[in-house]
Design a protein around this motif. Sequence first.
Motif, mmCIF file in Angstrom:
data_model
loop_
_atom_site.group_PDB
_atom_site.id
_atom_site.type_symbol
_atom_site.label_atom_id
_atom_site.label_comp_id
_atom_site.label_asym_id
_atom_site.label_seq_id
_atom_site.Cartn_x
_atom_site.Cartn_y
_atom_site.Cartn_z
ATOM 1 N N LEU A 209 -25.897 3.220 5.360
ATOM 2 C CA LEU A 209 -24.436 3.328 5.363
ATOM 3 C C LEU A 209 -23.957 4.391 6.351
ATOM 4 N N SER A 210 -24.758 5.427 6.545
ATOM 5 C CA SER A 210 -24.369 6.521 7.433
ATOM 6 C C SER A 210 -24.658 6.238 8.905
ATOM 7 N N GLY A 211 -25.485 5.220 9.177
ATOM 8 C CA GLY A 211 -25.866 4.959 10.567
ATOM 9 C C GLY A 211 -25.692 3.529 11.019
ATOM 10 N N GLU A 212 -24.979 2.720 10.240
ATOM 11 C CA GLU A 212 -24.836 1.301 10.572
ATOM 12 C C GLU A 212 -24.071 1.110 11.878
ATOM 13 N N PRO A 213 -24.614 0.326 12.824
ATOM 14 C CA PRO A 213 -23.884 0.049 14.059
ATOM 15 C C PRO A 213 -22.838 -1.051 13.849
ATOM 16 N N ASP A 214 -21.946 -1.158 14.797
ATOM 17 C CA ASP A 214 -20.937 -2.215 14.765
ATOM 18 C C ASP A 214 -21.572 -3.517 15.266
ATOM 19 N N ARG A 215 -21.658 -4.518 14.388
ATOM 20 C CA ARG A 215 -22.276 -5.809 14.737
ATOM 21 C C ARG A 215 -21.263 -6.961 14.620
ATOM 22 N N VAL A 216 -19.992 -6.615 14.679
ATOM 23 C CA VAL A 216 -18.957 -7.631 14.488
ATOM 24 C C VAL A 216 -19.005 -8.681 15.595
ATOM 25 N N ALA A 217 -19.253 -8.261 16.829
ATOM 26 C CA ALA A 217 -19.296 -9.234 17.927
ATOM 27 C C ALA A 217 -20.417 -10.243 17.717
ATOM 28 N N GLU A 218 -21.587 -9.781 17.237
ATOM 29 C CA GLU A 218 -22.682 -10.708 16.937
ATOM 30 C C GLU A 218 -22.268 -11.710 15.866
ATOM 31 N N LEU A 219 -21.595 -11.209 14.851
ATOM 32 C CA LEU A 219 -21.186 -12.071 13.746
ATOM 33 C C LEU A 219 -20.147 -13.086 14.205
ATOM 34 N N ALA A 220 -19.214 -12.631 15.025
ATOM 35 C CA ALA A 220 -18.136 -13.510 15.488
ATOM 36 C C ALA A 220 -18.660 -14.675 16.324
ATOM 37 N N ALA A 221 -19.848 -14.527 16.877
ATOM 38 C CA ALA A 221 -20.417 -15.597 17.701
ATOM 39 C C ALA A 221 -20.938 -16.759 16.865
ATOM 40 N N LEU A 222 -21.040 -16.566 15.553
ATOM 41 C CA LEU A 222 -21.565 -17.621 14.689
ATOM 42 C C LEU A 222 -20.461 -18.606 14.310
ATOM 43 N N PRO A 223 -20.771 -19.898 14.228
ATOM 44 C CA PRO A 223 -19.782 -20.906 13.823
ATOM 45 C C PRO A 223 -19.667 -20.970 12.305
ATOM 46 N N MET A 224 -19.079 -19.937 11.721
ATOM 47 C CA MET A 224 -19.017 -19.814 10.260
ATOM 48 C C MET A 224 -17.650 -19.284 9.860
ATOM 49 N N PRO A 225 -17.085 -19.754 8.748
ATOM 50 C CA PRO A 225 -15.823 -19.177 8.270
ATOM 51 C C PRO A 225 -16.050 -17.820 7.604
ATOM 52 N N PHE A 226 -15.151 -16.869 7.913
ATOM 53 C CA PHE A 226 -15.251 -15.511 7.384
ATOM 54 C C PHE A 226 -13.998 -15.156 6.600
ATOM 55 N N HIS A 227 -14.171 -14.265 5.645
ATOM 56 C CA HIS A 227 -13.074 -13.777 4.817
ATOM 57 C C HIS A 227 -13.257 -12.277 4.665
ATOM 58 N N VAL A 228 -12.236 -11.502 4.974
ATOM 59 C CA VAL A 228 -12.273 -10.049 4.831
ATOM 60 C C VAL A 228 -11.294 -9.666 3.721
#
Length: 282
Positions: A209-228
Motif C-alpha cells: 500500500l505504501s509503494g504501489e505504482p500507478d498502473r491505471v494506464a495498463e488497466l485502461a488498455a484492457l477491453p473490460m468494463p470498470f466501475h469506481v
Amino acid sequence: MSRPPTFTPPPCARARTLRTARGDFAVLDAAPGAEARSTALLLPGYTGSKEDFIALLEPLADAGFRVVSVDGRGQYETEGTERQEAYAQVELARDVLAQAEALGAGDQRVHLLGHSLGGQVARAAVLLDASPFRSLTLMSSGPAEVVPGQRDRLKMLGDALRTMTMAEVWEAMRAFDPPEDADTGDGEDMRRRWLRHNPAQLVATAAQLSGEPDRVAELAALPMPFHVVSGERDDVWPVELFDDMARRLGARRTVIEGAEHSPNTARPLETAAALASFWDGH
C-alpha cells in the motif's frame, strides 16, 4: 479498519471453504432464491475480511446475483504462512485467479470487486489474466500508493508487528480509538478477527500500500468494463484521485452519499444498488 455491522451472515449466505488449485479459502457464499444471473467475487481491504461485505450479501442476492466474499491468504479464517514473500502482490493475484476459476462453471466469468487493498490485488489479477472476469469494480481503492499520513501509520504498524504480539498491538491500537468507537458492541468480534490475521501478511501488504505504482494506464488498455466506487470523503486516497482514475479508465463513477472509506458498511443498501445496476449492464 472496516467495522462490519455484524459477523453473522444473513440466511441467504453460508460460510464454507472454497477449494482451489492454490489452496483453501474461507468464504461467505450468498445465493439468490432462483438461478443466479451471474457471480461476483468480493475482496476485502487491509486488516479486513469477508465479513466486511455481510450487509451487501442479502440485497445483492435479492437482486439475482450469487455473491462470494473471501478471506485472502493470511486474512482471518484463511490460513497463511510466516513467509512474507508468500504475500507478494503477484502471489495474491494468482490466488484471485484460482478463486475465480473455482467459482466459474464452464465459460462463466465473474464480476470482480476489491475494496481498498483488495482493489489493488484485484487490479493485479486482471492485469495477469482478464479472461475470468466480466467486470472490475474498484471500491475506495486508489490508483497508486496511499497518502503520506497513511504511509506513516502503516510504517508504525509494521514496526510494531515485528516486535510485539498481535494481542499487544491490538491493545495499543485501541488506545487511539475515537470515543465514538469505544462502545460499538463489536469489540470482541473485531479483536478475534485481528488476532487471527497473520502478521506477515499485514507487514507485506502494508509495504504494498505504501509503494504501489500507478498502473491505471495498463488497466485502461484492457477491453473490460470498470466501475469506481467511493464515499464522499476518504482519508486513505483523496476522492479527487478516484474521480481522475474513473476518467482515465472510462469507468462508471459512483459516489455513495454519507459514506467515507467503507461504503459497503456505512451505506450498504445504496452501495448494493449501485453494484447491481452496474452488473446488470454487463
